[in-house]
Design a protein around this motif. Structure first.
Motif, PDB file in Angstrom:
ATOM      1  N   UNK A 137      41.371  28.351  30.844  1.00 41.20           N
ATOM      2  CA  UNK A 137      42.071  28.335  32.131  1.00 41.20           C
ATOM      3  C   UNK A 137      41.343  27.432  33.119  1.00 41.20           C
ATOM      4  N   UNK A 138      40.014  27.537  33.179  1.00 41.38           N
ATOM      5  CA  UNK A 138      39.255  26.709  34.116  1.00 41.38           C
ATOM      6  C   UNK A 138      39.354  25.225  33.758  1.00 41.38           C
ATOM      7  N   UNK A 139      39.361  24.918  32.477  1.00 40.54           N
ATOM      8  CA  UNK A 139      39.490  23.518  32.071  1.00 40.54           C
ATOM      9  C   UNK A 139      40.866  22.973  32.446  1.00 40.54           C
ATOM     10  N   UNK A 140      41.885  23.799  32.298  1.00 36.87           N
ATOM     11  CA  UNK A 140      43.228  23.357  32.709  1.00 36.87           C
ATOM     12  C   UNK A 140      43.296  23.139  34.206  1.00 36.87           C
ATOM     13  N   UNK A 141      42.676  24.061  34.963  1.00 44.64           N
ATOM     14  CA  UNK A 141      42.660  23.913  36.421  1.00 44.64           C
ATOM     15  C   UNK A 141      41.863  22.689  36.841  1.00 44.64           C
ATOM     16  N   UNK A 180      29.520  37.480  42.679  1.00 39.24           N
ATOM     17  CA  UNK A 180      29.787  36.793  41.417  1.00 39.24           C
ATOM     18  C   UNK A 180      31.241  36.971  41.017  1.00 39.24           C
ATOM     19  N   UNK A 181      31.730  38.205  41.097  1.00 39.54           N
ATOM     20  CA  UNK A 181      33.129  38.465  40.734  1.00 39.54           C
ATOM     21  C   UNK A 181      34.089  37.796  41.706  1.00 39.54           C
ATOM     22  N   UNK A 182      33.759  37.793  42.980  1.00 38.61           N
ATOM     23  CA  UNK A 182      34.622  37.149  43.975  1.00 38.61           C
ATOM     24  C   UNK A 182      34.775  35.663  43.668  1.00 38.61           C
ATOM     25  N   UNK A 183      33.665  35.007  43.301  1.00 37.48           N
ATOM     26  CA  UNK A 183      33.710  33.579  42.986  1.00 37.48           C
ATOM     27  C   UNK A 183      34.596  33.317  41.773  1.00 37.48           C
ATOM     28  N   UNK A 184      34.415  34.078  40.713  1.00 32.39           N
ATOM     29  CA  UNK A 184      35.222  33.873  39.507  1.00 32.39           C
ATOM     30  C   UNK A 184      36.696  34.210  39.759  1.00 32.39           C
ATOM     31  N   UNK A 185      36.945  35.265  40.550  1.00 35.71           N
ATOM     32  CA  UNK A 185      38.339  35.610  40.865  1.00 35.71           C
ATOM     33  C   UNK A 185      39.025  34.487  41.626  1.00 35.71           C
ATOM     34  N   UNK A 186      38.304  33.882  42.563  1.00 39.08           N
ATOM     35  CA  UNK A 186      38.904  32.823  43.379  1.00 39.08           C
ATOM     36  C   UNK A 186      39.298  31.626  42.519  1.00 39.08           C
ATOM     37  N   UNK A 187      38.484  31.302  41.525  1.00 32.75           N
ATOM     38  CA  UNK A 187      38.820  30.187  40.635  1.00 32.75           C
ATOM     39  C   UNK A 187      40.044  30.530  39.793  1.00 32.75           C
ATOM     40  N   UNK A 188      40.030  31.701  39.165  1.00 34.60           N
ATOM     41  CA  UNK A 188      41.141  32.078  38.292  1.00 34.60           C
ATOM     42  C   UNK A 188      42.432  32.290  39.064  1.00 34.60           C
ATOM     43  N   UNK A 189      42.327  32.686  40.338  1.00 33.92           N
ATOM     44  CA  UNK A 189      43.534  32.907  41.145  1.00 33.92           C
ATOM     45  C   UNK A 189      44.339  31.626  41.318  1.00 33.92           C
ATOM     46  N   UNK A 190      43.685  30.479  41.182  1.00 32.17           N
ATOM     47  CA  UNK A 190      44.391  29.201  41.311  1.00 32.17           C
ATOM     48  C   UNK A 190      45.410  29.002  40.193  1.00 32.17           C
ATOM     49  N   UNK A 191      45.272  29.782  39.116  1.00 30.69           N
ATOM     50  CA  UNK A 191      46.231  29.682  38.014  1.00 30.69           C
ATOM     51  C   UNK A 191      47.542  30.365  38.348  1.00 30.69           C
ATOM     52  N   UNK A 192      47.544  31.224  39.371  1.00 31.04           N
ATOM     53  CA  UNK A 192      48.768  31.902  39.777  1.00 31.04           C
ATOM     54  C   UNK A 192      49.205  33.011  38.846  1.00 31.04           C
ATOM     55  N   UNK A 193      48.278  33.551  38.060  1.00 32.50           N
ATOM     56  CA  UNK A 193      48.596  34.610  37.105  1.00 32.50           C
ATOM     57  C   UNK A 193      47.802  35.856  37.485  1.00 32.50           C
ATOM     58  N   UNK A 194      48.447  36.808  38.145  1.00 33.63           N
ATOM     59  CA  UNK A 194      47.754  37.998  38.630  1.00 33.63           C
ATOM     60  C   UNK A 194      47.268  38.881  37.483  1.00 33.63           C
ATOM     61  N   UNK A 195      48.022  38.919  36.377  1.00 34.76           N
ATOM     62  CA  UNK A 195      47.594  39.707  35.230  1.00 34.76           C
ATOM     63  C   UNK A 195      46.303  39.142  34.639  1.00 34.76           C
ATOM     64  N   UNK A 196      46.212  37.845  34.588  1.00 34.09           N
ATOM     65  CA  UNK A 196      45.002  37.191  34.099  1.00 34.09           C
ATOM     66  C   UNK A 196      43.811  37.544  34.979  1.00 34.09           C
ATOM     67  N   UNK A 197      44.005  37.496  36.290  1.00 30.38           N
ATOM     68  CA  UNK A 197      42.917  37.780  37.231  1.00 30.38           C
ATOM     69  C   UNK A 197      42.428  39.208  37.061  1.00 30.38           C
ATOM     70  N   UNK A 198      43.356  40.168  36.963  1.00 35.71           N
ATOM     71  CA  UNK A 198      42.968  41.571  36.820  1.00 35.71           C
ATOM     72  C   UNK A 198      42.227  41.822  35.510  1.00 35.71           C
ATOM     73  N   UNK A 199      42.725  41.224  34.420  1.00 41.48           N
ATOM     74  CA  UNK A 199      42.087  41.423  33.122  1.00 41.48           C
ATOM     75  C   UNK A 199      40.683  40.832  33.100  1.00 41.48           C
ATOM     76  N   UNK A 200      40.546  39.616  33.604  1.00 43.77           N
ATOM     77  CA  UNK A 200      39.239  38.961  33.627  1.00 43.77           C
ATOM     78  C   UNK A 200      38.272  39.698  34.538  1.00 43.77           C
TER      79      UNK A 200
END
Length: 298
Positions: A183-187, A222-242
């Protein structure tokens, strides 16, 4: 035998846990139930008898506090009412859900900090005394931790902190890498540099938290930083799981309260800074290399 664990002043751990000893838990009135009784012709006690705030309470006047026994429906005819201190009359009413949330945050911080020992059993009443609240919000918070897999219920005793080994930690790191790295590589290929630059305050926050050496504070940043990056994908299920996997990876291991010291936290935070700089520069080879190193170290 129940273990209370090492006593500590949670307000001094640097994780922003409020002092719950001065709060007052109030149960809001339930007018719908009273309306139903009136329709049936059943006499119901007034708001004052139920402990609900009446007109005088809404105008700033003092109101009697509701005892825990009354909330549970127990008879307390022989007990004298406990007046609310005058100094607290101007304070906002603290709802029970708010107290439960604060206790949950405090327990999560204590777990990450190693103050709740793996394998030890803790009871809700003992933990309630530590936090200055009744056993009910503590029990509800511990039940949430049980759903998350942090503790397990021990009938008639309390809750046992799960015992985890390095194998489970490695498995969690592998799963996180499988989910987050692609996901991060795609972003990295699609998100503009200006948007990545907006995340600099979050990476800086991890650096500050690491320098303090407080594991609970660093875990949250640490979690806030990773959540902010993954949130750019627009997938809330992904964010919650990660985020759930990330939280599990921060729990202590058997054999010691912690596995990462201050130097490890500082090095981890430095990787956040380097990763963000590579994302801003849109340097994909560096981004991929940093991500592999970051999750391998996790």
């Amino acid at each position: 035998m129940e273990q209370a664990g090492p006593r500590s002043a949670y307000g001094s751990t640097g994780v922003g846990i409020p002092d719950l000893r001065t709060g007052t838990v109030r149960v809001p009135a339930q007018p719908q139930a009273a309306d139903v009784d009136r329709e049936r012709g059943v006499a119901t006690p007034g708001a004052a008898a139920l402990g609900a705030p009446g007109p005088a309470a809404t105008s700033g006047a003092e109101a009697p506090a509701v005892g825990a026994a009354e909330v549970r429906g127990e008879h307390t005819h022989s007990e004298a009412p406990i007046p609310r201190p005058r100094a607290e009359s101007a304070r906002p009413v603290v709802q029970r859900a708010s107290v439960r949330g604060q206790i949950l945050d405090a327990l999560r911080a204590a777990l990450v900090a190693g103050e709740l020992t793996p394998g030890a059993v803790y009871s809700a009443p003992v933990l309630g005394e530590r936090f200055g609240v009744s056993a009910t919000p503590v029990r509800e918070a511990m039940q949430q931790l049980a759903l998350e897999g942090a503790v397990e219920v021990v009938p008639n005793r309390g809750f046992r902190v799960v015992e985890r080994g390095t194998r489970e930690l490695a498995e969690l790191a592998e799963i996180r890498a499988l989910i987050e790295v692609p996901v991060m590589l795609r972003l990295a290929r699609t998100v503009p540099a200006a948007r990545w630059a907006e995340l600099r305050p979050l990476s800086d926050a991890t650096v500050r938290a690491a320098s303090l050496g407080c594991r609970a504070t660093y875990a949250e940043s640490d979690r806030v930083f990773h959540r902010a990056i993954l949130a750019l994908a627009g997938n809330s299920q992904l964010v919650r799981t990660a985020d759930d996997l990330h939280r599990r990876a921060q729990w202590p291991l058997v054999g010691g309260p912690v596995t990462r010291g201050r130097a490890d936290l500082v090095a981890d935070a430095a990787e956040h800074t380097a990763l963000l700089e590579a994302l801003v520069a849109q340097d994909l080879p560096v981004v991929q290399s940093l991500l592999r190193e970051h999750f391998a170290g996790a």
